[in-house]
Write a protein that holds these residues in place. Structure first.
Motif, PDB file in Angstrom:
ATOM      1  N   ASN A  46       0.815  -1.217   0.000  1.00 49.42           N
ATOM      2  CA  ASN A  46       0.000   0.000   0.000  1.00 49.42           C
ATOM      3  C   ASN A  46       0.848   1.266   0.000  1.00 49.42           C
ATOM      4  N   ASN A  47       2.102   1.140   0.360  1.00 47.52           N
ATOM      5  CA  ASN A  47       3.006   2.295   0.369  1.00 47.52           C
ATOM      6  C   ASN A  47       4.360   1.856  -0.187  1.00 47.52           C
ATOM      7  N   HIS A  49       2.597  -9.565 -17.381  1.00 45.42           N
ATOM      8  CA  HIS A  49       1.138  -9.593 -17.252  1.00 45.42           C
ATOM      9  C   HIS A  49       0.599  -8.395 -16.474  1.00 45.42           C
ATOM     10  N   SER A  50       1.474  -7.455 -16.147  1.00 43.97           N
ATOM     11  CA  SER A  50       1.010  -6.250 -15.462  1.00 43.97           C
ATOM     12  C   SER A  50       0.307  -5.330 -16.455  1.00 43.97           C
ATOM     13  N   ASP A  51      -0.603  -4.502 -15.929  1.00 40.71           N
ATOM     14  CA  ASP A  51      -1.263  -3.510 -16.784  1.00 40.71           C
ATOM     15  C   ASP A  51      -0.244  -2.537 -17.361  1.00 40.71           C
ATOM     16  N   LEU A  52       0.779  -2.227 -16.574  1.00 47.65           N
ATOM     17  CA  LEU A  52       1.820  -1.313 -17.046  1.00 47.65           C
ATOM     18  C   LEU A  52       2.411  -1.796 -18.359  1.00 47.65           C
ATOM     19  N   PHE A  53       2.840  -3.075 -18.407  1.00 50.38           N
ATOM     20  CA  PHE A  53       3.456  -3.591 -19.630  1.00 50.38           C
ATOM     21  C   PHE A  53       2.426  -3.776 -20.733  1.00 50.38           C
ATOM     22  N   VAL A  61     -15.459 -21.742  -9.745  1.00 53.81           N
ATOM     23  CA  VAL A  61     -15.128 -20.760 -10.784  1.00 53.81           C
ATOM     24  C   VAL A  61     -15.143 -19.349 -10.205  1.00 53.81           C
ATOM     25  N   ARG A  62     -16.148 -19.064  -9.375  1.00 57.13           N
ATOM     26  CA  ARG A  62     -16.223 -17.729  -8.761  1.00 57.13           C
ATOM     27  C   ARG A  62     -15.021 -17.473  -7.860  1.00 57.13           C
ATOM     28  N   THR A  63     -14.660 -18.492  -7.076  1.00 53.32           N
ATOM     29  CA  THR A  63     -13.499 -18.348  -6.186  1.00 53.32           C
ATOM     30  C   THR A  63     -12.224 -18.147  -6.993  1.00 53.32           C
ATOM     31  N   ARG A  64     -12.093 -18.923  -8.069  1.00 55.82           N
ATOM     32  CA  ARG A  64     -10.900 -18.801  -8.906  1.00 55.82           C
ATOM     33  C   ARG A  64     -10.823 -17.423  -9.559  1.00 55.82           C
ATOM     34  N   CYS A  65     -11.971 -16.904  -9.988  1.00 55.44           N
ATOM     35  CA  CYS A  65     -12.003 -15.569 -10.593  1.00 55.44           C
ATOM     36  C   CYS A  65     -11.584 -14.500  -9.591  1.00 55.44           C
ATOM     37  N   LYS A  66     -12.047 -14.637  -8.347  1.00 61.51           N
ATOM     38  CA  LYS A  66     -11.666 -13.679  -7.306  1.00 61.51           C
ATOM     39  C   LYS A  66     -10.161 -13.747  -7.045  1.00 61.51           C
ATOM     40  N   GLN A  67      -9.611 -14.971  -7.053  1.00 61.21           N
ATOM     41  CA  GLN A  67      -8.181 -15.135  -6.819  1.00 61.21           C
ATOM     42  C   GLN A  67      -7.371 -14.543  -7.971  1.00 61.21           C
ATOM     43  N   ARG A  68      -7.854 -14.722  -9.199  1.00 61.10           N
ATOM     44  CA  ARG A  68      -7.167 -14.130 -10.345  1.00 61.10           C
ATOM     45  C   ARG A  68      -7.173 -12.610 -10.263  1.00 61.10           C
ATOM     46  N   GLU A  69      -8.320 -12.071  -9.855  1.00 63.84           N
ATOM     47  CA  GLU A  69      -8.429 -10.618  -9.736  1.00 63.84           C
ATOM     48  C   GLU A  69      -7.498 -10.098  -8.645  1.00 63.84           C
ATOM     49  N   LEU A  70      -7.398 -10.849  -7.539  1.00 68.06           N
ATOM     50  CA  LEU A  70      -6.488 -10.468  -6.460  1.00 68.06           C
ATOM     51  C   LEU A  70      -5.046 -10.482  -6.959  1.00 68.06           C
ATOM     52  N   LYS A  71      -4.666 -11.538  -7.692  1.00 65.60           N
ATOM     53  CA  LYS A  71      -3.306 -11.632  -8.234  1.00 65.60           C
ATOM     54  C   LYS A  71      -3.008 -10.444  -9.143  1.00 65.60           C
ATOM     55  N   ARG A  72      -3.965 -10.128 -10.003  1.00 61.49           N
ATOM     56  CA  ARG A  72      -3.775  -9.027 -10.935  1.00 61.49           C
ATOM     57  C   ARG A  72      -3.642  -7.692 -10.207  1.00 61.49           C
ATOM     58  N   ASN A  73      -4.461  -7.505  -9.164  1.00 66.20           N
ATOM     59  CA  ASN A  73      -4.383  -6.263  -8.392  1.00 66.20           C
ATOM     60  C   ASN A  73      -3.032  -6.110  -7.710  1.00 66.20           C
ATOM     61  N   ASN A 105      -0.347  -5.236 -10.238  1.00 68.27           N
ATOM     62  CA  ASN A 105      -0.461  -3.838 -10.660  1.00 68.27           C
ATOM     63  C   ASN A 105      -0.066  -2.863  -9.551  1.00 68.27           C
ATOM     64  N   LYS A 106      -0.225  -3.277  -8.291  1.00 65.20           N
ATOM     65  CA  LYS A 106       0.270  -2.426  -7.204  1.00 65.20           C
ATOM     66  C   LYS A 106       1.794  -2.367  -7.215  1.00 65.20           C
ATOM     67  N   VAL A 107       2.405  -3.504  -7.559  1.00 66.12           N
ATOM     68  CA  VAL A 107       3.869  -3.575  -7.577  1.00 66.12           C
ATOM     69  C   VAL A 107       4.432  -2.789  -8.759  1.00 66.12           C
TER      70      VAL A 107
END
Length: 389
Positions: free
Chosen positions: A9-10, A121-125, A371-383, A386-388
């Protein structure tokens, strides 16, 4: 060396360094002739799943002609054509790939090879890759442009901590995938038991109210939400409905008022044409009630809930795909007729069939939760990625 600590976060980037992409990774440009090679594995862009690090499918040299690119185990195969599809997978074999890809290898002096695929796989790249793509119909990245792009990279001690964090998340996602595959095998076995040897019942026309949509005037379609919302084949995909501004349409014609063409809750809707004929179907919910059904969609309606569940199971099975393959008429677009669909015969609702159907329904519910749990985990990984970056 003490382990670096990271506050996502910082994140302190004051000691990060900026590198050109050709300092971060090497472009491997070894050429391969598919007709003259000992390599057995061919990777096309169709074998790489969007937003996945793992390449689970491949072809053979017999599938292709023309000069291709060689890759080695551990290289990243990045789809430089249509970069918005976010295709960048780790090679788990030696082989060769489409010339519409770039074969990239991390420079270990700058970036940890295990962190490199997560960076890609980052949004930056990915957003940078999209921005520098050229061409309208099939936008493509040129290495000559990509290699000059600059990115901030953390110190190696921080990278190693990041790699462990991302690898742990990826391992969890892989476990979900293995569980999904195991469930899928059980589901296919159940479907085979239901439809292979059970006693035939009556054709659909006798068990369901079968209708289709209205013969619309396409010139009255509009994208401004004026008139009746249309239920088109493009809105139906593998058990779900897709509603996005790019594909949603309304209809302003007076003939759209006819109630017999309106969707009701519980209707089972099956597109009768399209390139993915035999894969798409969905059951309407309260959300879809009142939408206007177009002509090339079949609607099946029954008060018998087990009949509904049996039809949904059939549509999800390979038996429906075989039915379509046998009966479809291939012109410009593959299609089946309403008459053919009405003649489909489902098994009788005997006690064994009902028991198997209930097991199937329970497994589908469990898979949906997974599938819902996996989607949430993918979204967490992506977030986190992207924070990094």
């Amino acid at each position: 060396m003490s382990e670096a600590k990271i506050d996502l976060n910082n994140l302190d980037k004051s000691n990060w360094k900026t590198y050109r992409f050709d300092e971060i990774a090497k472009n491997i440009s070894e050429r391969v002739d598919p007709n003259n090679t000992d390599l057995k594995v061919y990777i096309g862009l169709e074998h790489i799943d969007s937003e996945s690090l793992h390449i689970k499918r491949h072809g053979t040299p017999d599938d292709v002609n023309g000069t291709k690119l060689k890759f080695y185990k551990g290289d990243i195969i990045f789809g430089r054509r249509r970069a918005y599809q976010r295709k960048a997978g780790i090679a788990t074999w030696d082989g060769f790939c489409s010339a519409h890809a770039l074969v990239l290898r991390a420079n270990p002096d700058v970036i940890d090879p295990e962190l490199f695929p997560f960076f890609m796989h980052s949004d930056l790249f990915m957003n940078r890759a999209i921005d520098i793509s050229v061409g309208s119909l099939s936008p493509t990245i040129n290495w000559g442009t990509l290699k000059h792009q600059e990115f901030q990279i953390p110190p190696m001690a921080v990278q190693l901590v990041m790699s462990q964090l991302f690898k742990s998340g990826e391992e969890l996602l892989n476990n979900y995938s293995c569980l999904f595959d195991a469930q899928d095998k059980v589901i296919k076995s159940l479907l085979k038991n239901i439809f292979q040897n059970n006693e035939a019942g009556e054709p659909l026309i006798k068990r369901f109210e079968v209708t289709t949509g209205f013969p619309y005037k396409s010139k009255l379609f509009n994208e401004i939400q004026e008139g009746f919302k249309l239920m088109r084949g493009i809105n139906i995909k593998e058990g779900e409905f897709l509603w996005e501004p790019e594909i949603d349409r309304h209809y302003s014609g007076e003939d759209g008022k006819d109630e017999k063409f309106k969707v009701k809750s519980g209707d089972i809707l099956v597109p009768m044409d399209g390139s993915k004929l035999g894969l798409n179907y969905a059951r309407a919910t309260d959300t879809e009630v009142g939408m206007l059904l177009v002509q090339r969609i079949a609607s099946f309606r029954s008060d018998n809930e087990f009949d509904n569940e049996l039809l949904l199971a059939f549509l999800a099975s390979s038996y429906f795909q075989k039915f379509v393959a046998k009966n479809n008429t291939t012109t410009a677009i593959p299609h089946v007729s309403l008459k053919q669909l009405k003649e489909i015969v489902l098994p009788k609702l005997t006690a064994p069939v009902i028991n198997q159907l209930q097991k199937y329904k329970s497994l589908i519910a469990a898979r949906t939760d997974l599938v819902r749990t996996r989607c949430k985990q993918r979204e967490l990984k992506r977030n986190i990625i992207n924070k990094v970056f």
